[in-house]
Design a protein around this motif. Structure first.
Motif, PDB file in Angstrom:
ATOM      1  N   HIS A   1     -10.870  -6.208   0.937  1.00  0.00           N
ATOM      2  CA  HIS A   1      -9.511  -6.027   0.427  1.00  0.00           C
ATOM      3  C   HIS A   1      -9.458  -6.352  -1.062  1.00  0.00           C
ATOM      4  O   HIS A   1      -8.845  -5.611  -1.858  1.00  0.00           O
TER       5      HIS A   1
ATOM      6  N   THR B   1      -1.667   7.148   6.118  1.00  0.00           N
ATOM      7  CA  THR B   1      -2.572   6.004   6.252  1.00  0.00           C
ATOM      8  C   THR B   1      -3.158   5.953   7.651  1.00  0.00           C
ATOM      9  O   THR B   1      -4.369   5.765   7.827  1.00  0.00           O
TER      10      THR B   1
ATOM     11  N   ALA C   1     -10.837  -3.520  -2.966  1.00  0.00           N
ATOM     12  CA  ALA C   1      -9.883  -2.411  -3.043  1.00  0.00           C
ATOM     13  C   ALA C   1      -8.816  -2.683  -4.102  1.00  0.00           C
ATOM     14  O   ALA C   1      -8.445  -1.789  -4.877  1.00  0.00           O
ATOM     15  N   LEU C   2      -8.310  -3.921  -4.148  1.00  0.00           N
ATOM     16  CA  LEU C   2      -7.305  -4.271  -5.152  1.00  0.00           C
ATOM     17  C   LEU C   2      -7.908  -4.265  -6.555  1.00  0.00           C
ATOM     18  O   LEU C   2      -7.241  -3.867  -7.523  1.00  0.00           O
TER      19      LEU C   2
ATOM     20  N   SER D   1      -6.092   5.215  -0.734  1.00  0.00           N
ATOM     21  CA  SER D   1      -7.301   4.799  -1.443  1.00  0.00           C
ATOM     22  C   SER D   1      -8.464   4.661  -0.465  1.00  0.00           C
ATOM     23  O   SER D   1      -8.357   3.975   0.553  1.00  0.00           O
TER      24      SER D   1
ATOM     25  N   SER E   1       0.020  -6.627   3.130  1.00  0.00           N
ATOM     26  CA  SER E   1      -1.206  -7.065   2.459  1.00  0.00           C
ATOM     27  C   SER E   1      -1.595  -8.475   2.848  1.00  0.00           C
ATOM     28  O   SER E   1      -2.719  -8.902   2.574  1.00  0.00           O
TER      29      SER E   1
ATOM     30  N   GLU F   1      -7.768  -0.848  -7.935  1.00  0.00           N
ATOM     31  CA  GLU F   1      -6.442  -0.511  -8.443  1.00  0.00           C
ATOM     32  C   GLU F   1      -6.204  -1.165  -9.803  1.00  0.00           C
ATOM     33  O   GLU F   1      -5.612  -0.554 -10.710  1.00  0.00           O
TER      34      GLU F   1
ATOM     35  N   ARG G   1     -11.149   2.891  -0.629  1.00  0.00           N
ATOM     36  CA  ARG G   1     -11.540   1.485  -0.440  1.00  0.00           C
ATOM     37  C   ARG G   1     -10.563   0.753   0.475  1.00  0.00           C
ATOM     38  O   ARG G   1     -10.959  -0.077   1.283  1.00  0.00           O
ATOM     39  N   TYR G   2      -9.279   1.041   0.320  1.00  0.00           N
ATOM     40  CA  TYR G   2      -8.264   0.428   1.199  1.00  0.00           C
ATOM     41  C   TYR G   2      -8.459   0.890   2.634  1.00  0.00           C
ATOM     42  O   TYR G   2      -8.432   0.077   3.572  1.00  0.00           O
TER      43      TYR G   2
ATOM     44  N   PRO H   1       0.814  -1.223   0.000  1.00  0.00           N
ATOM     45  CA  PRO H   1       0.000   0.000   0.000  1.00  0.00           C
ATOM     46  C   PRO H   1       0.842   1.264   0.000  1.00  0.00           C
ATOM     47  O   PRO H   1       0.509   2.240  -0.686  1.00  0.00           O
TER      48      PRO H   1
ATOM     49  N   TYR I   1      -1.166   2.632  -3.067  1.00  0.00           N
ATOM     50  CA  TYR I   1      -2.587   2.940  -2.828  1.00  0.00           C
ATOM     51  C   TYR I   1      -2.859   3.236  -1.353  1.00  0.00           C
ATOM     52  O   TYR I   1      -3.924   2.935  -0.835  1.00  0.00           O
TER      53      TYR I   1
ATOM     54  N   LEU J   1      -5.350  -7.734   6.015  1.00  0.00           N
ATOM     55  CA  LEU J   1      -6.564  -7.813   5.207  1.00  0.00           C
ATOM     56  C   LEU J   1      -6.647  -9.118   4.422  1.00  0.00           C
ATOM     57  O   LEU J   1      -7.741  -9.577   4.078  1.00  0.00           O
TER      58      LEU J   1
END
Length: 354
Positions: free
Chosen positions: A337, A243, A340-341, A193, A299, A344, A195-196, A157, A190, A331
């Motif tokens: 998760h 973050t 979120a990915l 982000s 991650s 991206e 969503r993250y 991230p 990210y 996550l």
């Protein structure tokens, strides 16, 4: 791209009989994580640590200075201790590390999500920067399968030279060896982000909801790096701080509820502070009896979370007088998760696919 596009190789319709078969074109998505040893025995650990600790992005000392120390001292002793740590968390049923198990699960979910969205013309694979499957071997396989365009997504991230950049380096080196080089993109970090951040917040909310006694502090523990790297322009420290701030704001907390710390200190240099292992002990000495720890930079759960945080760092807190230590898992392959990915990936594929 037609979802029914076949990946079978065939001779072009108007080509001569001796023309080699051509694979139907596809788009590739390659996710990358740090890596894992093949086993926890001495030689498996030595091979893995040698590759990892010889990376100039990780340890940038001159080779003449570092390699004698690495080969004669570090790689003589460390494979034993690291191997014992890996053995304590190993997935013995599958004969692999938890990082490998989780990365396979993430890849399977991303593959299914990409197929549901874009059809069979998108090939999703994973590689490891160190160990197996190597970046080179997976890129080779994807090119042979017809991937004429590849999006490379490091599963970090927050950007750091020792993580994101070295993963990209390995990808670029793999491209250099292709006779027919695919078009390539690298996905950016990210760390901010929405969503993250939502996925992180959701994991905290679920963990806290399951507790009868709420932790007084949430410690966000990030992998450390030498402070010198920050001073030389690496943005990792600033992105970690952001973050944590965004997570705190999403949870609706005041600044006193969450602390940002750094773990996995190695070598004689000063690293980013505060050090997690020292900070949790200090919290206990100040009378904080219950803390929760989360690892936003990882991650997937791995040796640094399952053994270091839930082992060494937990022990430091309890030894200093702490009573309750709650570890909040990474996550991993949680659906939030994966969503979120996927965001991206969709941004990275923009213009390549409808």
């Amino acid at each position: 791209m037609d979802a029914s596009t076949s990946s079978a190789a065939a001779r072009p319709a108007h080509a001569p009989a001796d023309h080699p078969a051509v694979t139907r074109p596809k788009i590739g998505v390659l996710i990358a994580n740090l890596g894992t040893p093949d086993n926890y025995d001495y030689w498996s650990m030595r091979r893995y640590l040698n590759e990892f600790l010889s990376d100039k992005r990780v340890i940038d000392y001159p080779s003449w200075k570092w390699q004698p120390i690495l080969q004669a001292i570090v790689l003589t002793k460390r494979p034993f201790s690291s191997g014992a740590n890996y053995k304590s968390i190993w997935n013995h049923d599958l004969g692999e590390s938890p990082l490998m198990t989780i990365t396979k699960a993430q890849t399977a979910k991303l593959r299914a999500a990409c197929e549901a969205r874009w059809g069979a013309g998108v090939q999703v694979e994973f590689c490891m920067r160190y160990g197996n499957p190597s970046t080179q071997s997976v890129v080779d396989r994807m090119v042979k399968a017809g991937c004429e365009k590849i999006l490379f997504l490091p599963l970090y991230p927050q950007y750091a030279g020792a993580t994101s950049a070295t993963a990209n380096d390995a990808f670029f080196r793999a491209l250099m060896k292709q006779k027919r080089q695919p078009a390539a993109r690298t996905a950016p970090e990210y760390f901010a982000s929405p969503r993250y951040i939502d996925a992180l917040a959701g994991s905290v909310e679920r963990a806290f909801a399951a507790l009868d006694d709420q932790p007084a502090k949430l410690v966000a523990s990030y992998h450390g790096m030498p402070k010198r790297y920050l001073m030389e322009g690496d943005p990792y420290h600033c992105q970690c701080q952001k973050t944590s701030r965004l997570l705190r704001e999403r949870l609706g907390w005041g600044p006193e509820r969450i602390d940002t710390t750094f773990q996995s200190v190695f070598g004689p240099e000063e690293w980013l502070r505060p050090y997690t292992v020292e900070h949790v002990a200090e919290l206990a000495k100040q009378g904080v009896k219950h803390i929760a720890v989360i690892s936003p930079a990882f991650s997937a759960d791995c040796i640094e979370t399952l053994e270091e945080i839930n082992g060494e760092i937990r022990e430091a807190f309890e030894h200093a007088g702490g009573e309750r230590f709650t570890y909040i898992p990474c996550l991993n392959d949680d659906d939030a998760h994966i969503a979120a990915l996927m965001e991206e990936i969709a941004q990275g594929l923009a213009g390549w696919i409808a």
